[in-house]
Design a protein around this motif. Structure first.
Motif, PDB file in Angstrom:
ATOM      1  N   ASP A  51       0.828  -1.195   0.000  1.00 30.15           N
ATOM      2  CA  ASP A  51       0.000   0.000   0.000  1.00 30.15           C
ATOM      3  C   ASP A  51       0.866   1.249   0.000  1.00 30.15           C
ATOM      4  N   VAL A  52       0.219   2.354  -0.279  1.00 29.20           N
ATOM      5  CA  VAL A  52       0.835   3.681  -0.216  1.00 29.20           C
ATOM      6  C   VAL A  52      -0.096   4.507   0.660  1.00 29.20           C
ATOM      7  N   VAL A  53       0.454   5.106   1.723  1.00 32.83           N
ATOM      8  CA  VAL A  53      -0.396   5.833   2.667  1.00 32.83           C
ATOM      9  C   VAL A  53       0.059   7.276   2.840  1.00 32.83           C
ATOM     10  N   GLU A  54      -0.821   8.061   3.441  1.00 32.38           N
ATOM     11  CA  GLU A  54      -0.591   9.462   3.803  1.00 32.38           C
ATOM     12  C   GLU A  54      -0.585  10.430   2.620  1.00 32.38           C
ATOM     13  N   VAL A  55      -1.134  10.026   1.492  1.00 34.70           N
ATOM     14  CA  VAL A  55      -1.284  10.957   0.369  1.00 34.70           C
ATOM     15  C   VAL A  55      -2.515  11.807   0.660  1.00 34.70           C
ATOM     16  N   ALA A  56      -2.315  13.124   0.709  1.00 37.01           N
ATOM     17  CA  ALA A  56      -3.406  14.049   1.031  1.00 37.01           C
ATOM     18  C   ALA A  56      -3.517  15.097  -0.078  1.00 37.01           C
ATOM     19  N   PRO A  57      -4.263  14.791  -1.128  1.00 29.81           N
ATOM     20  CA  PRO A  57      -4.356  15.707  -2.275  1.00 29.81           C
ATOM     21  C   PRO A  57      -4.811  17.122  -1.911  1.00 29.81           C
ATOM     22  N   ALA A  58      -5.564  17.274  -0.851  1.00 32.58           N
ATOM     23  CA  ALA A  58      -6.040  18.607  -0.460  1.00 32.58           C
ATOM     24  C   ALA A  58      -4.884  19.544  -0.117  1.00 32.58           C
TER      25      ALA A  58
END
Length: 106
Positions: A51-58
């Motif tokens: 998985d890939v986590v902590e991506v926050a596009p905002a």
């Protein structure tokens, strides 16, 4: 060998220049290129999930973080595909050996 691994990638390990869209940006992290180089080196690991986590596009108006995260995910998929191809090649070779052994009465 034979050990299975679940690989997780926390995007906020990257320097904010390469991943500004995360909840916890920390200066001094590695570049995207460095991380991709590391991922290429784990091709012998039997990855059963990732998985890939902590991506926050905002927090990222230019989608830099999403691009970095999706590139990491793409590399995970590439590693899985390479491993599958190697296993199929091995199985194919084993099938050929078995067929030759059977044909020769061994």
């Amino acid at each position: 060998g034979g050990k299975k691994a679940y690989v997780t990638f926390d995007i906020d390990c990257l320097d904010p220049a390469f991943a500004p869209g995360t909840g916890t940006p920390v200066a001094g992290g590695p570049s995207s290129a460095k991380i991709l180089s590391v991922l290429r080196q784990i091709n012998q690991v039997d990855i059963v999930g990732a998985d890939v986590v902590e991506v926050a596009p905002a927090y990222d108006h230019a989608d830099i973080t999403a691009i970095a995260g999706s590139t990491v995910a793409m590399h995970y998929l590439g590693l899985l595909a390479e491993r599958k191809a190697r296993l199929e090649e091995l199985n194919s070779g084993n099938n050929v050996v078995a067929a030759l052994n059977q044909a020769s009465g061994i």
